[in-house]
Design an enzyme around this catalytic site. Structure first.
Site, mmCIF file in Angstrom:
data_model
loop_
_atom_site.group_PDB
_atom_site.id
_atom_site.type_symbol
_atom_site.label_atom_id
_atom_site.label_comp_id
_atom_site.label_asym_id
_atom_site.label_seq_id
_atom_site.Cartn_x
_atom_site.Cartn_y
_atom_site.Cartn_z
ATOM 1 N N CYS A 169 0.585 -6.545 -1.169
ATOM 2 C CA CYS A 169 0.453 -6.232 0.487
ATOM 3 C C CYS A 169 1.122 -6.362 1.513
ATOM 4 O O CYS A 169 0.906 -6.066 2.043
ATOM 5 C CB CYS A 169 -0.858 -5.505 1.273
ATOM 6 S SG CYS A 169 -1.826 -6.878 1.181
ATOM 7 N N CYS A 199 -7.648 -8.090 -2.385
ATOM 8 C CA CYS A 199 -8.469 -8.395 -1.236
ATOM 9 C C CYS A 199 -8.761 -9.754 -0.746
ATOM 10 O O CYS A 199 -7.981 -9.604 0.471
ATOM 11 C CB CYS A 199 -8.548 -6.530 -0.142
ATOM 12 S SG CYS A 199 -7.645 -5.958 -0.451
HETATM 13 FE FE1 FES Z 1 -3.379 -5.803 1.558
HETATM 14 FE FE2 FES Z 1 -6.042 -5.328 1.154
HETATM 15 S S1 FES Z 1 -4.133 -4.590 0.590
HETATM 16 S S2 FES Z 1 -5.468 -6.912 1.489
#
Ligand code: FES
Length: 122
Positions: free
Chosen positions: A33, A102
């Site tokens: 992400c 995450c």
């Molecule tokens: Fe990136 Fe949770 S969406 S660490």
């Protein structure tokens, strides 16, 4: 979707900030992400006396960062190296399946900071 503990650490994160005279700093990015977590350590006599973090990430990343700082303070560096991302997620009573990635940041950033401490203090 989130446990009370996750919400607590997300809305009231512990140990946010920087340590000016840190003797170990670690930074990791989450490839899936792009979020980033940075951890600062103050180690004395092999004990982690203080930990602070800065996380540019989602709520789950902030909650896991906060939790990992609380879990690491007072531990020896060997004990802190044993802390796993899974253990951090479990301490938060779990994360939703789609948010487990995450939690990959938290212990990894701590381990990077310990590695950095060891490099500096060989
Ligand atoms: Fe990136 Fe949770 S969406 S660490």
């Amino acid at each position: 979707m989130y446990t009370d503990k996750v919400m607590d650490h997300f809305t009231n994160p512990r140990n946010v900030g920087e340590i000016e005279d840190a003797n170990g700093v670690g930074e990791v990015g989450n490839a899936s992400c792009g979020d980033i977590m940075k951890i600062f350590l103050k180690v004395e006599d092999n004990i982690i006396k203080d930990v602070k973090f800065k996380t540019f990430g989602c709520g789950a990343a902030i909650a896991t960062s906060s939790m990992v700082t609380e879990m690491a303070i007072g531990k020896t560096i060997e004990e802190a190296l044993e802390l796993s991302n899974q253990a951090v997620a479990e301490a938060l009573d779990g994360l939703p399946a789609q948010k487990m990635h995450c939690s990959n940041l938290a212990a990894d950033a701590l381990h990077e900071a310990i590695k950095n401490y060891r490099e500096q203090n060989g």
